[in-house]
Design an enzyme around this catalytic site. Structure first.
Site, PDB file in Angstrom:
ATOM      1  N   TYR A  68     -10.790   5.332  19.319  1.00 27.81           N
ATOM      2  CA  TYR A  68     -10.657   3.867  18.686  1.00 27.81           C
ATOM      3  C   TYR A  68      -9.739   2.909  19.508  1.00 27.81           C
ATOM      4  O   TYR A  68     -10.308   1.774  19.678  1.00 27.81           O
ATOM      5  CB  TYR A  68     -10.216   4.064  17.302  1.00 27.81           C
ATOM      6  CG  TYR A  68     -10.194   2.817  16.389  1.00 27.81           C
ATOM      7  CD1 TYR A  68     -10.880   2.346  15.932  1.00 27.81           C
ATOM      8  CD2 TYR A  68      -8.776   2.161  16.283  1.00 27.81           C
ATOM      9  CE1 TYR A  68     -11.135   1.045  15.039  1.00 27.81           C
ATOM     10  CE2 TYR A  68      -8.660   1.114  15.725  1.00 27.81           C
ATOM     11  CZ  TYR A  68      -9.862   0.384  14.937  1.00 27.81           C
ATOM     12  OH  TYR A  68      -9.652  -0.656  14.220  1.00 27.81           O
ATOM     13  N   GLN A  69      -8.554   3.406  19.608  1.00 23.77           N
ATOM     14  CA  GLN A  69      -7.641   2.360  20.086  1.00 23.77           C
ATOM     15  C   GLN A  69      -8.120   1.856  21.677  1.00 23.77           C
ATOM     16  O   GLN A  69      -7.896   0.707  22.034  1.00 23.77           O
ATOM     17  CB  GLN A  69      -6.154   3.071  20.300  1.00 23.77           C
ATOM     18  CG  GLN A  69      -5.655   3.749  19.264  1.00 23.77           C
ATOM     19  CD  GLN A  69      -5.329   2.857  18.169  1.00 23.77           C
ATOM     20  OE1 GLN A  69      -5.379   1.563  18.375  1.00 23.77           O
ATOM     21  NE2 GLN A  69      -4.479   3.527  16.894  1.00 23.77           N
ATOM     22  N   GLU A 128       0.991  -8.476  11.618  1.00 24.68           N
ATOM     23  CA  GLU A 128       0.641  -7.212  10.853  1.00 24.68           C
ATOM     24  C   GLU A 128       1.514  -7.609   9.602  1.00 24.68           C
ATOM     25  O   GLU A 128       2.624  -8.032   9.502  1.00 24.68           O
ATOM     26  CB  GLU A 128       1.417  -5.903  11.377  1.00 24.68           C
ATOM     27  CG  GLU A 128       1.685  -4.847  10.327  1.00 24.68           C
ATOM     28  CD  GLU A 128       0.272  -4.124   9.698  1.00 24.68           C
ATOM     29  OE1 GLU A 128       0.350  -4.312   8.600  1.00 24.68           O
ATOM     30  OE2 GLU A 128      -0.471  -3.908  10.730  1.00 24.68           O
ATOM     31  N   TYR A 152     -13.214   9.701  10.839  1.00 18.32           N
ATOM     32  CA  TYR A 152     -13.611   8.597  10.081  1.00 18.32           C
ATOM     33  C   TYR A 152     -14.866   8.985   9.579  1.00 18.32           C
ATOM     34  O   TYR A 152     -15.805   9.828  10.048  1.00 18.32           O
ATOM     35  CB  TYR A 152     -14.023   7.155  11.066  1.00 18.32           C
ATOM     36  CG  TYR A 152     -12.407   6.755  11.617  1.00 18.32           C
ATOM     37  CD1 TYR A 152     -11.357   7.049  11.054  1.00 18.32           C
ATOM     38  CD2 TYR A 152     -12.628   5.866  12.646  1.00 18.32           C
ATOM     39  CE1 TYR A 152     -10.285   6.342  11.466  1.00 18.32           C
ATOM     40  CE2 TYR A 152     -11.306   5.144  13.158  1.00 18.32           C
ATOM     41  CZ  TYR A 152     -10.271   5.590  12.528  1.00 18.32           C
ATOM     42  OH  TYR A 152      -8.904   4.922  13.116  1.00 18.32           O
ATOM     43  N   ASP A 182      -7.749  -5.239  14.256  1.00 16.74           N
ATOM     44  CA  ASP A 182      -7.673  -3.965  13.911  1.00 16.74           C
ATOM     45  C   ASP A 182      -7.306  -3.841  12.526  1.00 16.74           C
ATOM     46  O   ASP A 182      -6.166  -3.606  12.139  1.00 16.74           O
ATOM     47  CB  ASP A 182      -6.647  -3.387  14.775  1.00 16.74           C
ATOM     48  CG  ASP A 182      -6.448  -1.862  14.327  1.00 16.74           C
ATOM     49  OD1 ASP A 182      -7.050  -1.386  13.957  1.00 16.74           O
ATOM     50  OD2 ASP A 182      -5.332  -1.323  15.204  1.00 16.74           O
ATOM     51  N   ASP A 204       0.602 -12.556   6.818  1.00 19.05           N
ATOM     52  CA  ASP A 204      -0.977 -12.653   6.645  1.00 19.05           C
ATOM     53  C   ASP A 204      -1.519 -13.312   7.731  1.00 19.05           C
ATOM     54  O   ASP A 204      -1.157 -14.347   7.925  1.00 19.05           O
ATOM     55  CB  ASP A 204      -1.056 -13.403   5.044  1.00 19.05           C
ATOM     56  CG  ASP A 204      -2.208 -13.618   4.793  1.00 19.05           C
ATOM     57  OD1 ASP A 204      -3.124 -13.090   5.606  1.00 19.05           O
ATOM     58  OD2 ASP A 204      -2.562 -14.077   3.888  1.00 19.05           O
ATOM     59  N   ALA A 205      -2.163 -12.528   8.194  1.00 10.71           N
ATOM     60  CA  ALA A 205      -2.990 -12.913   9.352  1.00 10.71           C
ATOM     61  C   ALA A 205      -4.150 -14.094   9.210  1.00 10.71           C
ATOM     62  O   ALA A 205      -4.182 -14.813  10.173  1.00 10.71           O
ATOM     63  CB  ALA A 205      -3.791 -11.862  10.238  1.00 10.71           C
ATOM     64  N   ASP A 232       0.275   0.317  13.865  1.00 11.03           N
ATOM     65  CA  ASP A 232       0.622   1.408  14.448  1.00 11.03           C
ATOM     66  C   ASP A 232       0.928   1.489  15.952  1.00 11.03           C
ATOM     67  O   ASP A 232       1.822   2.340  16.460  1.00 11.03           O
ATOM     68  CB  ASP A 232      -0.293   2.704  14.317  1.00 11.03           C
ATOM     69  CG  ASP A 232      -1.575   2.180  14.973  1.00 11.03           C
ATOM     70  OD1 ASP A 232      -1.898   1.876  16.007  1.00 11.03           O
ATOM     71  OD2 ASP A 232      -2.506   1.601  13.955  1.00 11.03           O
ATOM     72  N   GLN A 258       0.905  -1.223  -0.018  1.00  8.06           N
ATOM     73  CA  GLN A 258      -0.062   0.062   0.025  1.00  8.06           C
ATOM     74  C   GLN A 258       0.799   1.269   0.052  1.00  8.06           C
ATOM     75  O   GLN A 258       2.043   1.353   0.309  1.00  8.06           O
ATOM     76  CB  GLN A 258      -0.778   0.059   1.389  1.00  8.06           C
ATOM     77  CG  GLN A 258      -0.031  -0.075   2.551  1.00  8.06           C
ATOM     78  CD  GLN A 258      -1.124  -0.642   3.579  1.00  8.06           C
ATOM     79  OE1 GLN A 258      -2.150  -0.363   3.798  1.00  8.06           O
ATOM     80  NE2 GLN A 258      -0.143  -1.302   4.585  1.00  8.06           N
TER      81      GLN A 258
END
Length: 345
Positions: A128-129, A173, A292, A223, A204-205, A153, A98
């Protein structure tokens, strides 16, 4: 503005710049428009396609067949524009997965953008967190093993670290560049990686969870980015089934679940899938996050079959965990009183 709708507004001043018109040839750009692309000509060389006249806008425009321009055409919030004033562009780069952009805004501090979509800002990331971490972890007694899917993050890790009962925090991640950029520009979030309980897995999760031992985790926090492209798998039934297998009986999962004002059908589908899959409690909660789309973000909370879980009335209130409310930094949004009104289902 589409097609030739804006032709009557074209600037007639002397042309001294050029850009590609989408057909492989160059067209001249008015000097006044060149200067308007960014708020400060001194960093014009660092300008970005989503920044026009000093304003960043989510997924600002795209070319259609080289001739037609479609503005604000993100499939997750069609027909809307979400913009922030840019003070300075700090970073832009492209990873294997990305595009990554960081800029300083005039009202929300530093902003992290992935593929043209705001992921977090320094001012409102706390909502959010804190919610995505403490809604599930405060619903079960003494969580010990936690997995974070995404979250490069570090903000979710920072919040999980408030729970002293937790012994292992796995994080999977896919994009290591997000982690490195966050450590440089968002140290208040990336501090989560400094916890010795954290075990980082870059990959890859979906594959990571397929190989996770059955019943390994007390809690899994997803997340993820918006469910378009590669993240689409993270809101589909096979992924939730794999997630459920990795949870112990009575274990909990919390997944980002978009806005109830914009994505009703997606949320309904997720709730239906989760009720079929997890066999315990399933709830939808939300939080106010101004940057958001619609200013709201939602969360799906589920528990597997086993000891009952009451998500609305926390069994493990954070106020009773010694030092938790001030660990790393004070809680800025979440507390036991504020959580109940944010449940919709």
């Amino acid at each position: 503005m589409e097609g030739g709708a804006g032709r009557g507004l074209e600037c007639q001043k002397i042309m001294d710049g050029k850009e590609n018109d989408g057909n492989g040839s160059e067209k001249a750009i008015p000097s006044c428009c060149l200067k308007a692309r960014v708020s400060d000509p001194e960093f014009e060389a660092k300008c970005h396609s989503t920044v026009v006249s000093g304003w960043f806008s989510d997924s600002q425009s795209c070319s259609d067949n080289g001739n037609k321009w479609v503005y604000f055409n993100n499939p997750m919030w069609p027909g809307e524009a979400h913009s922030l004033r840019v003070e300075k562009l700090l970073y832009k780069g492209k990873s294997e997965y990305q595009e990554i952009l960081v800029f300083e805004s005039s009202t929300y501090g530093k902003v992290l953008v992935l593929d043209g979509i705001v992921q977090l800002t320094e001012k409102d990331e706390c909502a959010y967190q804190e919610m995505i971490a403490h809604l599930p972890l405060c619903s079960i007694p003494s969580p010990k093993s936690v997995l974070v899917v995404g979250g490069g993050d570090g903000g979710v890790l920072r919040e999980i670290s408030r729970h002293s009962s937790v012994e292992v925090i796995d994080i999977c991640e896919i994009d290591n560049m997000v982690i490195e950029v966050s450590k440089k520009y968002f140290p208040e979030l990336a501090v989560g990686f400094e916890d010795p309980r954290v075990r980082l897995h870059v990959g890859d999760a979906v594959e990571f969870l397929k190989h996770a031992p059955e019943g390994k985790y007390d809690a899994i926090i997803i997340d993820s980015s918006d469910p378009v492209g590669p993240a689409q798998e993270l809101v589909e039934k096979p992924f939730f089934e794999t997630t459920a297998k990795a949870l112990r009986p009575g274990g909990v999962v919390c997944s980002m679940a978009e806005s109830m004002w914009l994505h009703t059908h997606l949320i309904q589908d997720m709730i239906s899938i989760c009720r079929e899959t997890f066999k315990g409690s399933v709830h939808y909660a939300w939080a106010s996050v101004p940057t958001y789309p619609s200013g709201v973000i939602g969360f799906i909370l589920c528990s597997t079959e086993g000891p009952p879980v009451d998500f609305i009335n926390p069994i493990n209130p954070i106020e009773k965990l010694e030092g938790a409310a001030k660990h790393k930094r004070e809680l800025r949004f979440y507390n036991s009183d504020v959580r109940s009104p944010f449940f919709s289902v």
